[in-house]
Write a protein that holds these residues in place. Structure first.
Motif, PDB file in Angstrom:
ATOM      1  N   GLN A 101       0.818  -1.212   0.000  1.00  0.00           N
ATOM      2  CA  GLN A 101       0.000   0.000   0.000  1.00  0.00           C
ATOM      3  C   GLN A 101       0.855   1.266   0.000  1.00  0.00           C
ATOM      4  O   GLN A 101       0.330   2.381  -0.132  1.00  0.00           O
ATOM      5  N   GLU A 102       2.171   1.086   0.177  1.00  0.00           N
ATOM      6  CA  GLU A 102       3.139   2.191   0.178  1.00  0.00           C
ATOM      7  C   GLU A 102       2.804   3.240   1.236  1.00  0.00           C
ATOM      8  O   GLU A 102       2.995   4.446   1.043  1.00  0.00           O
ATOM      9  N   ARG A 103       2.291   2.750   2.370  1.00  0.00           N
ATOM     10  CA  ARG A 103       2.037   3.614   3.522  1.00  0.00           C
ATOM     11  C   ARG A 103       1.877   2.732   4.760  1.00  0.00           C
ATOM     12  O   ARG A 103       1.712   1.512   4.642  1.00  0.00           O
ATOM     13  N   GLU A 104       1.944   3.339   5.903  1.00  0.00           N
ATOM     14  CA  GLU A 104       1.816   2.592   7.151  1.00  0.00           C
ATOM     15  C   GLU A 104       0.333   2.426   7.494  1.00  0.00           C
ATOM     16  O   GLU A 104      -0.224   3.174   8.289  1.00  0.00           O
ATOM     17  N   VAL A 105      -0.278   1.456   6.874  1.00  0.00           N
ATOM     18  CA  VAL A 105      -1.675   1.156   7.193  1.00  0.00           C
ATOM     19  C   VAL A 105      -1.770   0.655   8.628  1.00  0.00           C
ATOM     20  O   VAL A 105      -2.666   1.048   9.385  1.00  0.00           O
TER      21      VAL A 105
END
Length: 331
Positions: free
Chosen positions: A40-44
């Motif tokens: 997701q290229e983010r800190e979910v």
């Protein structure tokens, strides 16, 4: 009051750790969530591995895991909230040993969490904390009876890979924790994101069938079966024969009525159920260990026709014999 983060804010996930836990019960969900973050290229998910005292915790595999102390999380969770709590399983002995400090923390934290989950025998910690009272739950197939006996307020179902009851999720043994985690990702981010994580992990997003694919339903056929040990051996060697109660009673040198009554009293199941399980087990083994055609397997295991074998597999395991072989054959 529990903070409500924005949809894009990281979700705090706490994975509990304790001495003797199964390494994969912890690392499987942890890796699945970390993989989702990367894709997701983010800190979910903001991931926290925590134990009662913090520091290194020795797993049952002999590998230590570095953990935070639960006390270190108090301020963070008070500010940002607890999204998901995961209780892994595992035990150094046959009887699950409760970590009382973890249970005390679960009692305080579980009501504040948006989701509370267990992997394998991690259900024992949730049950001890009262989180599972009155719910239908699952655990590793080998611990179903122990969990039900120890916590009679639960309805323990040993078949599903995982069960959701509102915000409470429980899963079966070991690798089922990854199945559970993929379902959590799907709930949070949708099917496409869950599929992407499953593909990266080389996993089915929804594994076909239940735990009975992996358990040994007749592991006790020679242990604790008393006077029927020899009969079980005879059944296993004659699965293609006529195994009606009358013929089994004759083999056991009893009248059919006496045989049926004593058999249920001693084994906890009917003779017909035993035959059914032994035929299914034989067919499973043949599919896993040989390349025999389905027609031959059906005949040898007592189903007669291939279509009968197919019907039993679909009813009992949720997959066809061909699908079972494809997924579980040794080579």
């Amino acid at each position: 009051m529990t903070p409500t983060p924005s949809p894009q804010a990281p979700r705090n996930v706490v994975l509990l750790a304790y001495a003797g836990m199964n390494l994969l019960d912890l690392s499987g969900p942890l890796q699945a969530l970390a993989t989702t973050n990367r894709l997701q290229e983010r800190e979910v998910y903001r991931l926290h591995v925590a134990s009662a005292q913090g520091g290194a915790v020795l797993t049952s595999a002999g590998l230590p895991v570095l953990t935070q102390a639960l006390s270190e999380l108090e301020a963070l969770l008070a500010a940002d909230g607890l999204h998901t709590l995961i209780s892994p399983g595992g035990s150094l002995g046959e009887t699950f040993c409760i970590d009382t400090a973890l249970v005390a923390w679960i009692r305080r934290a579980a009501p504040l969490a948006q989701r509370v989950c267990s992997v394998c025998t991690g259900a024992f910690h949730l049950a001890e904390a009262g989180v599972l009272d009155g719910l239908r739950v699952t655990t590793h197939w080998g611990s179903v009876e122990q969990l039900q006996r120890r916590y009679p307020a639960l309805e323990v179902d040993g078949e599903p890979i995982y069960i959701r009851q509102g915000r409470i999720w429980t899963s079966a043994g070991v690798t089922a924790g990854i199945d559970l985690t993929l379902a959590l990702v799907e709930q949070d981010l949708g099917h496409v994101a869950a599929i992407a994580t499953a593909r990266q992990l080389v996993m089915f997003i929804k594994r076909p069938g239940g735990q009975s694919q992996f358990s040994h339903p007749l592991a006790s056929q020679t242990a604790g079966a008393g006077r029927f040990v020899e009969l079980h051996a005879w059944i296993a060697a004659n699965l293609g024969a006529d195994l009606r109660v009358e013929n089994l009673a004759r083999q056991a040198n009893m009248s059919p009525r006496t045989f049926a009554r004593l058999y249920v009293a001693e084994t906890g199941r009917t003779p017909a159920r035993t035959v059914e399980l032994m035929r299914l087990e034989a067919a499973r083994r043949a599919l896993e260990e040989t390349r025999l055609p389905l027609k031959r397997i059906a005949s040898q295991s007592g189903y007669g026709e291939e279509q009968n074998l197919r019907r039993v597999f679909l009813r009992q395991l949720g997959v066809s014999p061909g699908q079972y072989r494809e997924r579980f054959a040794a080579s």
